[in-house]
Design a protein around this motif. Structure first.
Motif, PDB file in Angstrom:
ATOM      1  N   VAL A   1       0.845  -1.194   0.000  1.00 48.49           N
ATOM      2  CA  VAL A   1       0.000   0.000   0.000  1.00 48.49           C
ATOM      3  C   VAL A   1       0.879   1.243   0.000  1.00 48.49           C
ATOM      4  O   VAL A   1       2.028   1.210   0.449  1.00 48.49           O
ATOM      5  CB  VAL A   1      -0.951   0.051   1.222  1.00 48.49           C
ATOM      6  N   GLN A   2       0.323   2.326  -0.502  1.00 44.12           N
ATOM      7  CA  GLN A   2       0.943   3.643  -0.415  1.00 44.12           C
ATOM      8  C   GLN A   2       0.148   4.463   0.581  1.00 44.12           C
ATOM      9  O   GLN A   2      -1.084   4.404   0.589  1.00 44.12           O
ATOM     10  CB  GLN A   2       0.945   4.344  -1.774  1.00 44.12           C
ATOM     11  N   SER A   3       0.826   5.202   1.416  1.00 42.27           N
ATOM     12  CA  SER A   3       0.157   6.053   2.382  1.00 42.27           C
ATOM     13  C   SER A   3       0.612   7.498   2.177  1.00 42.27           C
ATOM     14  O   SER A   3       1.804   7.785   2.188  1.00 42.27           O
ATOM     15  CB  SER A   3       0.480   5.605   3.813  1.00 42.27           C
ATOM     16  N   VAL A   4      -0.357   8.388   1.965  1.00 37.57           N
ATOM     17  CA  VAL A   4      -0.082   9.817   1.815  1.00 37.57           C
ATOM     18  C   VAL A   4      -0.774  10.528   2.964  1.00 37.57           C
ATOM     19  O   VAL A   4      -1.998  10.449   3.106  1.00 37.57           O
ATOM     20  CB  VAL A   4      -0.597  10.359   0.463  1.00 37.57           C
ATOM     21  N   GLN A   5       0.010  11.220   3.791  1.00 36.09           N
ATOM     22  CA  GLN A   5      -0.525  11.757   5.040  1.00 36.09           C
ATOM     23  C   GLN A   5      -0.175  13.233   5.212  1.00 36.09           C
ATOM     24  O   GLN A   5       0.897  13.679   4.816  1.00 36.09           O
ATOM     25  CB  GLN A   5       0.041  10.980   6.233  1.00 36.09           C
ATOM     26  N   LYS A   6      -1.089  13.949   5.824  1.00 36.21           N
ATOM     27  CA  LYS A   6      -0.882  15.350   6.184  1.00 36.21           C
ATOM     28  C   LYS A   6      -1.318  15.519   7.639  1.00 36.21           C
ATOM     29  O   LYS A   6      -2.406  15.088   8.012  1.00 36.21           O
ATOM     30  CB  LYS A   6      -1.700  16.283   5.285  1.00 36.21           C
ATOM     31  N   MET A   7      -0.462  16.138   8.432  1.00 37.33           N
ATOM     32  CA  MET A   7      -0.774  16.353   9.837  1.00 37.33           C
ATOM     33  C   MET A   7      -0.424  17.781  10.237  1.00 37.33           C
ATOM     34  O   MET A   7       0.605  18.312   9.839  1.00 37.33           O
ATOM     35  CB  MET A   7      -0.003  15.376  10.735  1.00 37.33           C
ATOM     36  N   ASN A   8      -1.327  18.396  11.010  1.00 33.39           N
ATOM     37  CA  ASN A   8      -1.072  19.695  11.620  1.00 33.39           C
ATOM     38  C   ASN A   8      -1.297  19.572  13.123  1.00 33.39           C
ATOM     39  O   ASN A   8      -2.270  18.936  13.553  1.00 33.39           O
ATOM     40  CB  ASN A   8      -2.008  20.762  11.047  1.00 33.39           C
ATOM     41  N   GLY A   9      -0.405  20.157  13.909  1.00 32.78           N
ATOM     42  CA  GLY A   9      -0.523  20.046  15.358  1.00 32.78           C
ATOM     43  C   GLY A   9      -0.196  21.347  16.059  1.00 32.78           C
ATOM     44  O   GLY A   9       0.516  22.201  15.521  1.00 32.78           O
ATOM     45  N   SER A  10      -0.730  21.507  17.265  1.00 34.51           N
ATOM     46  CA  SER A  10      -0.450  22.699  18.066  1.00 34.51           C
ATOM     47  C   SER A  10      -0.340  22.313  19.528  1.00 34.51           C
ATOM     48  O   SER A  10      -1.022  21.392  20.002  1.00 34.51           O
ATOM     49  CB  SER A  10      -1.547  23.753  17.881  1.00 34.51           C
ATOM     50  N   TYR A  11       0.533  23.025  20.243  1.00 32.78           N
ATOM     51  CA  TYR A  11       0.759  22.778  21.666  1.00 32.78           C
ATOM     52  C   TYR A  11       0.122  23.885  22.503  1.00 32.78           C
ATOM     53  O   TYR A  11       0.070  25.040  22.097  1.00 32.78           O
ATOM     54  CB  TYR A  11       2.259  22.742  21.966  1.00 32.78           C
ATOM     55  N   SER A  12      -0.340  23.532  23.677  1.00 31.05           N
ATOM     56  CA  SER A  12      -0.902  24.503  24.617  1.00 31.05           C
ATOM     57  C   SER A  12      -0.783  23.948  26.038  1.00 31.05           C
ATOM     58  O   SER A  12      -0.303  22.834  26.242  1.00 31.05           O
ATOM     59  CB  SER A  12      -2.374  24.797  24.283  1.00 31.05           C
ATOM     60  N   LYS A  13      -1.218  24.732  27.025  1.00 32.62           N
ATOM     61  CA  LYS A  13      -1.223  24.337  28.438  1.00 32.62           C
ATOM     62  C   LYS A  13       0.137  23.816  28.895  1.00 32.62           C
ATOM     63  O   LYS A  13       0.224  22.870  29.688  1.00 32.62           O
ATOM     64  CB  LYS A  13      -2.298  23.272  28.702  1.00 32.62           C
ATOM     65  N   ILE A  14       1.198  24.433  28.405  1.00 33.51           N
ATOM     66  CA  ILE A  14       2.534  23.972  28.774  1.00 33.51           C
ATOM     67  C   ILE A  14       2.793  24.228  30.254  1.00 33.51           C
ATOM     68  O   ILE A  14       2.641  25.345  30.748  1.00 33.51           O
ATOM     69  CB  ILE A  14       3.593  24.650  27.893  1.00 33.51           C
ATOM     70  N   ASN A  15       3.131  23.163  30.967  1.00 33.39           N
ATOM     71  CA  ASN A  15       3.391  23.170  32.412  1.00 33.39           C
ATOM     72  C   ASN A  15       2.171  23.597  33.229  1.00 33.39           C
ATOM     73  O   ASN A  15       2.320  24.095  34.349  1.00 33.39           O
ATOM     74  CB  ASN A  15       4.588  24.062  32.749  1.00 33.39           C
TER      75      ASN A  15
END
Length: 273
Positions: A233-247
């Motif tokens: 199989v071929q896999s084509v992926q797109k991901m977007n991420g964000s960080y918050s509430k650090i510590n």
């Protein structure tokens, strides 16, 4: 259906490990990386939200493309180690939701198909604890990335640094394999999956706060081929991420009602196609 779900899960694992393993950080590139690594080592907790779209394309004329979309939100605490994660996934038009608690005491998960809390076997829980600790080893990630410094670009913005990385072909293949080897406990990644994995292309961006050197946002586009049980199989992926509430997150505790109602996961069922 189960095989497609299994392929999707395996592809997501490879994709997520690559995203975690190539995260860099701090005014020349090396200085930014070192500063961000130091900051990450002092992180007590954080929240991350990831949006992902994945196309799974079987080989052969009869194969039909399957599109999977996922939204993952996770609270993570480093000491004592703990994670709470929710996932909303749509695959082949079927919505699936899951909820997971994970601490050094164990792993408990529930999905909308079974609506039953399940406790992972101790061996699996221990492997995930080891994997989580390995992923936090930023110094090892830096050593891996330094070998590919010529492919890493750095831009200084008004309030953040932008790190970008683009590669394709055999040169990047070894970085993916090294990341998986150093992140996963021995035996957790099926040998045939790693041997059948071929990276076609990858691009990656990572934003770092200029004051704190904490992570802000990231994006990953990845195209790779893999073979599972003789099926290519071929896999084509797109991901977007964000960080918050650090510590800002104190701890992760598994509710008593989750432990009391959970049944142990059948290990043989995990291997069923």
């Amino acid at each position: 259906m189960k095989k497609l779900l299994g392929i999707g899960t395996a592809a997501l694992l490879v994709f997520t490990l690559t995203a975690c393993g190539t995260a860099t950080g701090g005014k020349d590139l090396e200085g930014i990386m070192n500063s961000a690594i130091e900051a990450s080592e002092n992180l007590d907790s954080f929240h991350v939200k990831m949006e992902m779209e994945q196309d799974i394309i079987p080989s052969g004329e009869e194969g039909e493309k399957v599109t999977q979309t996922s939204t993952i939100e996770m609270d993570y605490v480093t000491e004592p180690l703990g994670m709470y994660q929710t996932t909303e996934m749509t695959m082949m038009g079927m919505p699936i939701e899951s909820e997971t608690y994970f601490t050094e005491d164990g792993l408990y998960t529930k999905d909308s198909m079974s609506n039953q809390w399940q406790a992972a076997p101790k061996e699996l829980s221990d492997s995930i604890v080891e994997m989580s600790k390995n992923q936090a080893d930023a110094s090892e990630q830096l050593k891996q990335l330094k070998e590919y410094a010529k492919d890493v670009k750095f831009e200084e913005k008004e309030d953040h640094y932008l790190i970008s990385f683009k590669a394709s072909g055999d040169e990047y293949q070894s970085l993916v394999e090294d990341t998986i080897d150093s992140t996963l406990p021995e035996g957790l990644m099926p040998k045939e999956l790693l041997e059948g994995l071929k990276v076609n292309a990858l691009s990656y961006t990572y934003e770092i706060d200029k004051k704190t050197y904490h992570p802000l946002n990231f994006s990953v586009d990845m195209d790779f081929d893999m073979e599972i049980e003789g099926e290519k199989v071929q896999s084509v992926q797109k991901m977007n991420g964000s960080y918050s509430k650090i510590n800002e997150i104190d701890d992760i505790t598994i509710p008593a009602e989750v432990k009391e109602s959970a049944v142990e996961i059948d290990e043989s069922a995990l291997m069923t196609e």
